[in-house]
Design a protein around this motif. Sequence first.
Motif, PDB file in Angstrom:
ATOM      1  N   LEU A   1      18.018  -2.231  -2.098  1.00 42.21           N
ATOM      2  CA  LEU A   1      17.217  -1.042  -2.389  1.00 42.21           C
ATOM      3  C   LEU A   1      16.368  -0.781  -1.193  1.00 42.21           C
ATOM      4  CD1 LEU A   1      17.354   1.514  -3.994  1.00 42.21           C
ATOM      5  CD2 LEU A   1      15.492   0.377  -5.204  1.00 42.21           C
ATOM      6  N   ARG A   2      16.497  -0.151   0.016  1.00 41.44           N
ATOM      7  CA  ARG A   2      15.270   0.043   0.871  1.00 41.44           C
ATOM      8  C   ARG A   2      14.416   1.027   0.147  1.00 41.44           C
ATOM      9  NH1 ARG A   2      12.414  -2.526   4.680  1.00 41.44           N
ATOM     10  NH2 ARG A   2      11.422  -1.042   6.046  1.00 41.44           N
ATOM     11  N   MET A   3      13.218   0.874   0.122  1.00 44.74           N
ATOM     12  CA  MET A   3      12.238   1.586  -0.353  1.00 44.74           C
ATOM     13  C   MET A   3      11.291   2.014   0.826  1.00 44.74           C
ATOM     14  SD  MET A   3      11.620   0.106  -4.131  1.00 44.74           S
ATOM     15  CE  MET A   3      10.757  -1.286  -3.619  1.00 44.74           C
ATOM     16  N   ASN A   4      11.035   3.550   1.026  1.00 43.78           N
ATOM     17  CA  ASN A   4      10.241   3.776   2.011  1.00 43.78           C
ATOM     18  C   ASN A   4       9.180   4.785   1.741  1.00 43.78           C
ATOM     19  OD1 ASN A   4      11.442   2.156   4.238  1.00 43.78           O
ATOM     20  ND2 ASN A   4      12.812   3.905   4.686  1.00 43.78           N
ATOM     21  N   SER A   5       8.051   5.051   2.191  1.00 45.20           N
ATOM     22  CA  SER A   5       6.960   6.087   1.867  1.00 45.20           C
ATOM     23  C   SER A   5       6.859   5.806   0.316  1.00 45.20           C
ATOM     24  CB  SER A   5       7.590   7.502   2.075  1.00 45.20           C
ATOM     25  OG  SER A   5       7.990   7.557   3.261  1.00 45.20           O
ATOM     26  N   LEU A   6       6.666   4.558  -0.225  1.00 43.57           N
ATOM     27  CA  LEU A   6       6.247   4.324  -1.428  1.00 43.57           C
ATOM     28  C   LEU A   6       4.883   4.955  -1.986  1.00 43.57           C
ATOM     29  CD1 LEU A   6       7.294   0.609  -1.392  1.00 43.57           C
ATOM     30  CD2 LEU A   6       7.921   2.101  -3.027  1.00 43.57           C
ATOM     31  N   LYS A   7       5.040   5.388  -3.161  1.00 40.52           N
ATOM     32  CA  LYS A   7       4.196   5.954  -3.915  1.00 40.52           C
ATOM     33  C   LYS A   7       3.393   5.181  -5.060  1.00 40.52           C
ATOM     34  CE  LYS A   7       6.148  10.450  -2.748  1.00 40.52           C
ATOM     35  NZ  LYS A   7       6.657  11.677  -3.500  1.00 40.52           N
TER      36      LYS A   7
ATOM     37  N   GLN B   1       0.890  -1.169  -0.045  1.00 41.93           N
ATOM     38  CA  GLN B   1      -0.007  -0.017  -0.033  1.00 41.93           C
ATOM     39  C   GLN B   1       0.735   1.146   0.036  1.00 41.93           C
ATOM     40  OE1 GLN B   1      -2.912  -0.350   3.329  1.00 41.93           O
ATOM     41  NE2 GLN B   1      -4.196  -1.315   1.956  1.00 41.93           N
ATOM     42  N   ALA B   2       0.323   2.458  -0.472  1.00 44.15           N
ATOM     43  CA  ALA B   2       1.003   3.640  -0.592  1.00 44.15           C
ATOM     44  C   ALA B   2       1.332   3.985   0.882  1.00 44.15           C
ATOM     45  CB  ALA B   2       0.161   4.681  -1.167  1.00 44.15           C
ATOM     46  N   GLY B   3       2.792   4.587   0.989  1.00 45.55           N
ATOM     47  CA  GLY B   3       3.136   4.674   2.588  1.00 45.55           C
ATOM     48  C   GLY B   3       4.008   3.640   2.935  1.00 45.55           C
ATOM     49  N   GLY B   4       3.845   2.488   2.349  1.00 46.88           N
ATOM     50  CA  GLY B   4       4.499   1.147   2.865  1.00 46.88           C
ATOM     51  C   GLY B   4       6.087   1.241   2.464  1.00 46.88           C
ATOM     52  N   SER B   5       6.575  -0.008   2.800  1.00 42.42           N
ATOM     53  CA  SER B   5       7.888  -0.263   2.738  1.00 42.42           C
ATOM     54  C   SER B   5       8.446  -1.602   2.017  1.00 42.42           C
ATOM     55  CB  SER B   5       8.981   0.069   3.710  1.00 42.42           C
ATOM     56  OG  SER B   5       8.885   1.388   4.472  1.00 42.42           O
ATOM     57  N   LEU B   6       9.370  -1.752   1.221  1.00 37.86           N
ATOM     58  CA  LEU B   6       9.974  -2.767   0.550  1.00 37.86           C
ATOM     59  C   LEU B   6      11.519  -2.762   0.401  1.00 37.86           C
ATOM     60  CD1 LEU B   6       7.637  -3.575  -2.447  1.00 37.86           C
ATOM     61  CD2 LEU B   6       7.681  -4.778  -0.440  1.00 37.86           C
ATOM     62  N   ARG B   7      12.129  -3.868   0.676  1.00 36.57           N
ATOM     63  CA  ARG B   7      13.341  -3.933   0.557  1.00 36.57           C
ATOM     64  C   ARG B   7      13.686  -5.085  -0.645  1.00 36.57           C
ATOM     65  NH1 ARG B   7      18.455  -6.076   4.100  1.00 36.57           N
ATOM     66  NH2 ARG B   7      17.586  -8.220   3.679  1.00 36.57           N
TER      67      ARG B   7
ATOM     68  N   ASP C   1       5.518   4.774  -7.877  1.00 35.09           N
ATOM     69  CA  ASP C   1       6.675   3.896  -8.012  1.00 35.09           C
ATOM     70  C   ASP C   1       6.622   2.541  -8.447  1.00 35.09           C
ATOM     71  OD1 ASP C   1       7.372   5.386  -4.612  1.00 35.09           O
ATOM     72  OD2 ASP C   1       8.571   5.685  -6.368  1.00 35.09           O
ATOM     73  N   THR C   2       5.329   2.351  -8.998  1.00 34.73           N
ATOM     74  CA  THR C   2       4.876   0.948  -9.415  1.00 34.73           C
ATOM     75  C   THR C   2       5.866   0.637 -10.598  1.00 34.73           C
ATOM     76  OG1 THR C   2       2.802   0.918  -8.548  1.00 34.73           O
ATOM     77  CG2 THR C   2       3.214  -0.313 -10.494  1.00 34.73           C
ATOM     78  N   ALA C   3       6.586  -0.360 -10.841  1.00 38.02           N
ATOM     79  CA  ALA C   3       7.434  -0.655 -11.741  1.00 38.02           C
ATOM     80  C   ALA C   3       8.009  -2.056 -11.754  1.00 38.02           C
ATOM     81  CB  ALA C   3       8.476   0.352 -12.243  1.00 38.02           C
TER      82      ALA C   3
ATOM     83  N   GLN D   1       8.885  -7.379  -9.863  1.00 36.26           N
ATOM     84  CA  GLN D   1       7.756  -6.374  -9.818  1.00 36.26           C
ATOM     85  C   GLN D   1       7.416  -5.716  -8.589  1.00 36.26           C
ATOM     86  OE1 GLN D   1       5.605  -5.325 -12.685  1.00 36.26           O
ATOM     87  NE2 GLN D   1       4.866  -4.005 -11.164  1.00 36.26           N
ATOM     88  N   VAL D   2       7.193  -4.344  -8.617  1.00 36.74           N
ATOM     89  CA  VAL D   2       6.838  -3.673  -7.269  1.00 36.74           C
ATOM     90  C   VAL D   2       5.499  -2.960  -7.774  1.00 36.74           C
ATOM     91  CG1 VAL D   2       7.391  -1.679  -5.868  1.00 36.74           C
ATOM     92  CG2 VAL D   2       9.020  -3.452  -6.681  1.00 36.74           C
ATOM     93  N   THR D   3       4.490  -3.200  -7.077  1.00 33.91           N
ATOM     94  CA  THR D   3       3.201  -2.619  -7.192  1.00 33.91           C
ATOM     95  C   THR D   3       2.801  -1.901  -6.154  1.00 33.91           C
ATOM     96  OG1 THR D   3       2.460  -4.220  -8.815  1.00 33.91           O
ATOM     97  CG2 THR D   3       0.863  -2.980  -8.129  1.00 33.91           C
ATOM     98  N   VAL D   4       2.446  -0.631  -6.098  1.00 30.49           N
ATOM     99  CA  VAL D   4       2.251   0.413  -4.916  1.00 30.49           C
ATOM    100  C   VAL D   4       0.629   0.614  -5.154  1.00 30.49           C
ATOM    101  CG1 VAL D   4       2.668   2.225  -3.544  1.00 30.49           C
ATOM    102  CG2 VAL D   4       4.303   1.033  -4.943  1.00 30.49           C
ATOM    103  N   SER D   5      -0.084   0.128  -4.271  1.00 26.46           N
ATOM    104  CA  SER D   5      -1.698   0.443  -4.336  1.00 26.46           C
ATOM    105  C   SER D   5      -1.933   1.765  -3.613  1.00 26.46           C
ATOM    106  CB  SER D   5      -2.536  -0.638  -3.923  1.00 26.46           C
ATOM    107  OG  SER D   5      -2.415  -0.755  -2.474  1.00 26.46           O
ATOM    108  N   SER D   6      -2.912   2.692  -4.114  1.00 25.24           N
ATOM    109  CA  SER D   6      -3.334   3.841  -3.446  1.00 25.24           C
ATOM    110  C   SER D   6      -4.473   3.626  -2.556  1.00 25.24           C
ATOM    111  CB  SER D   6      -3.687   4.762  -4.651  1.00 25.24           C
ATOM    112  OG  SER D   6      -4.771   4.059  -5.333  1.00 25.24           O
TER     113      SER D   6
END
Length: 122
Positions: A81-87, A13-19, A90-92, A117-122
Amino acid sequence: QVQLVESGGGLVQAGGSLRLSCAASGRTFSSYAMGWFRQAPGKEREFVAAVSWSGASVTYADSVKGRFTISRDSAPNTVYLRMNSLKPEDTAVYYCAAGPRLRIGVDEYAFWGQGTQVTVSS
């Protein structure tokens, strides 16, 4: 020769994180700069972040600066690649790449992984 395998992508979800992780094989891994790129549907592949062979220098795209962190570890041969505050934008598909120098151009990197694949839902 360097072989690269990415992992860690998923749906968040938007605002989440992934590594994301990129496992490298090949004895010369430590001599390469490593980069992360991404490609959204219908768009060109774009630079995200890169780290020098020593880990001492890093650079980021303006769109991810302050939210993403790139790092590398020689044991094991892995780049993160640590990804925080995902939007949602950023989906790609995210790719890691290895090249001789710390650069931001796609053409500067000789070896590529298959992508995750990284998918960020709103």
